[in-house]
Design an enzyme around this catalytic site. Structure first.
Site, PDB file in Angstrom:
ATOM      1  N   ASP A  34      -2.602   5.549  -2.802  1.00  0.00           N
ATOM      2  CA  ASP A  34      -1.949   4.393  -2.192  1.00  0.00           C
ATOM      3  C   ASP A  34      -1.250   3.675  -3.341  1.00  0.00           C
ATOM      4  OD1 ASP A  34      -3.009   4.929   0.313  1.00  0.00           O
ATOM      5  OD2 ASP A  34      -3.913   2.946   0.570  1.00  0.00           O
ATOM      6  N   ASP A  52      -5.350  -4.670  -6.647  1.00  0.00           N
ATOM      7  CA  ASP A  52      -4.713  -5.988  -6.720  1.00  0.00           C
ATOM      8  C   ASP A  52      -5.593  -7.169  -6.327  1.00  0.00           C
ATOM      9  OD1 ASP A  52      -4.546  -5.047  -4.127  1.00  0.00           O
ATOM     10  OD2 ASP A  52      -2.446  -5.565  -3.829  1.00  0.00           O
ATOM     11  N   HIS A  99      -7.529  -0.287  -3.862  1.00  0.00           N
ATOM     12  CA  HIS A  99      -6.410  -1.148  -4.271  1.00  0.00           C
ATOM     13  C   HIS A  99      -6.867  -2.073  -5.400  1.00  0.00           C
ATOM     14  CE1 HIS A  99      -4.945  -0.437   0.101  1.00  0.00           C
ATOM     15  NE2 HIS A  99      -4.814   0.628  -0.675  1.00  0.00           N
ATOM     16  N   CYS A 156      -0.507  -7.936  -0.886  1.00  0.00           N
ATOM     17  CA  CYS A 156      -0.519  -6.763  -0.002  1.00  0.00           C
ATOM     18  C   CYS A 156       0.625  -6.810   1.013  1.00  0.00           C
ATOM     19  CB  CYS A 156      -1.813  -6.707   0.789  1.00  0.00           C
ATOM     20  SG  CYS A 156      -3.235  -6.277  -0.185  1.00  0.00           S
ATOM     21  N   ASP A 163       0.825  -1.211   0.000  1.00  0.00           N
ATOM     22  CA  ASP A 163       0.000   0.000   0.000  1.00  0.00           C
ATOM     23  C   ASP A 163       0.857   1.258   0.000  1.00  0.00           C
ATOM     24  OD1 ASP A 163      -1.871  -1.940   0.368  1.00  0.00           O
ATOM     25  OD2 ASP A 163      -2.555  -1.260   2.334  1.00  0.00           O
TER      26      ASP A 163
END
Ligand code: ABU
Length: 374
Positions: A208, A259, A257, A359, A128
């Site tokens: 982020d 991902d 995020h 992460c 992050d």
């Protein structure tokens, strides 16, 4: 008249960055992994029910955050997640991959800026906070008050990489004062007239690192609950003309995020989340699109730190081998069928902190060169 001969000025030549072999070097998500940062959960603190928590968590989560906010995570949760992180470190080492860890800072300590006071969160998710683009380590400005000082957990590492020849950029931090957040944002109504709404404004730069995904010269990024247009533009201007930054939007109503939405696995192969990806940008028209099966089973997401799709939050060791949570059987089978070699590890006790293996890591160095894949 006396004419004095000017003294010769001694010029110390600045070191030529190209003469170093930077320890930081990574262009995509699949080149062979050589060095990685793995997060730590010790010292993690539950966020308070503040402006941004209210904006990003469902309203029925309020009682949980009001009760536990600002307090350390329960010890058994920390211990079980630590055991899984240690297992991940062991796996990396057995594969010959160098592992670095952040420092734990006292996240329980209340810190102040001129506009607000807050406790910290954790150093569990390097993904992050940090992204490597070429030989540059970029520290994200973040958008949660609890994460304002999180970058300092990685500063010792960043200084070491810098002294060894890496480039290092830290983006300007937003004030995170009240005006930075949109108080009208309602997490139960994520779209207005068909347009996705976000709890952060465009007043100041914010992003982020985990909202960016790297495909060599092409980098995809989404606006999210923590990444705004100014943040995207800051990255675009700073990484230079060798790279093309593409802003994309998928159908995740609460993006935070990228991902678990799109996961590049190898040149020409991308895994997608079927719930949020109904159409890929045209640039992928010659790519194999692998549609992920649903997650194996729901996990205890009482913290509402993430969606149910952490199954996709996996990390590639190279174009074939990919680390996956061991209970994600449908995904493991699908990966095998597609010709990959999944490496299953236990990581479910880490999930409640808001992420899985992707992460929990930042790939610092992958063996490869800058290529164009489109
Ligand atoms: N921090 C990764 C989690 C993304 C998601 O909630 O699916």
């Amino acid at each position: 008249m006396n004419v004095r001969t000017p003294r010769k000025t001694k010029v110390t030549k600045a070191p030529d960055i190209d003469s170093y072999l930077s320890p930081v070097r990574s262009y995509n998500e699949w080149d062979p992994l050589e060095e990685v940062i793995v997060g730590v959960v010790e010292g993690a603190v539950v966020p308070p029910w503040d402006l941004i928590t209210q904006a990003t968590m469902p309203s029925h989560a309020a009682s949980f955050f009001k009760k536990y906010g600002g307090k350390p995570f329960p010890k058994p949760m920390i211990e079980k997640a630590t055991e899984e992180l240690d297992g991940l470190v062991k796996l990396f080492k057995s594969l010959g991959i160098t592992v670095k860890r952040p420092e734990t800072i006292n996240f329980e300590e209340e810190c102040a800026t001129p506009w607000w006071k807050s406790r910290g969160l954790y150093a569990a998710m390097p993904r992050d906070v940090l992204i490597v683009i070429g030989d540059t380590l970029i520290e994200a400005p973040m958008a949660w008050r609890t994460r304002y000082f999180e970058g300092y957990a990685y500063r010792k590492l960043a200084h070491t990489y810098f002294k060894q020849g890496a480039r290092w950029l830290a983006a300007p931090k937003p004030s995170m004062a009240n005006g930075f957040y949109d108080e009208r944002y309602d997490s139960d109504r994520p779209y207005k007239r068909g347009k996705k709404q976000f709890p952060i404004t465009e007043e100041e730069i914010a992003f982020d690192a985990a909202d960016f995904v790297r495909f060599g010269r092409d980098i995809l990024v989404q606006k999210s609950h923590v990444t705004n247009g100014l943040g995207i533009e800051w990255v675009r201007r700073h990484i230079g003309s060798e790279y093309r930054v593409h802003e994309v939007e998928f159908d995740d109503p609460h993006p935070m995020h990228i991902d678990t939405t799109i996961v590049p696995l190898a040149p020409g192969k991308i895994l997608v989340n079927p719930e949020w990806v109904h159409k890929l940008p045209d640039m992928f028209k010659s790519w194999d699109v692998l549609v992920a099966p649903p997650p194996a089973k729901p996990f205890d997401s009482a913290l509402y730190f993430s969606s149910d799709w952490l199954s996709l939050n996996m990390l590639s060791i190279d174009e074939k081998r990919v680390i996956v949570e061991k209970e994600e059987a449908p995904l493991i089978e699908a990966l095998k069928k597609w010709g990959f070699e999944p490496i299953p590890i236990p990581f479910r006790n880490f999930y409640p902190f808001g992420g899985s293996v992707h992460c929990a890591t930042t790939d610092v160095r992958r063996r490869g060169t800058l290529e164009s894949y489109f």
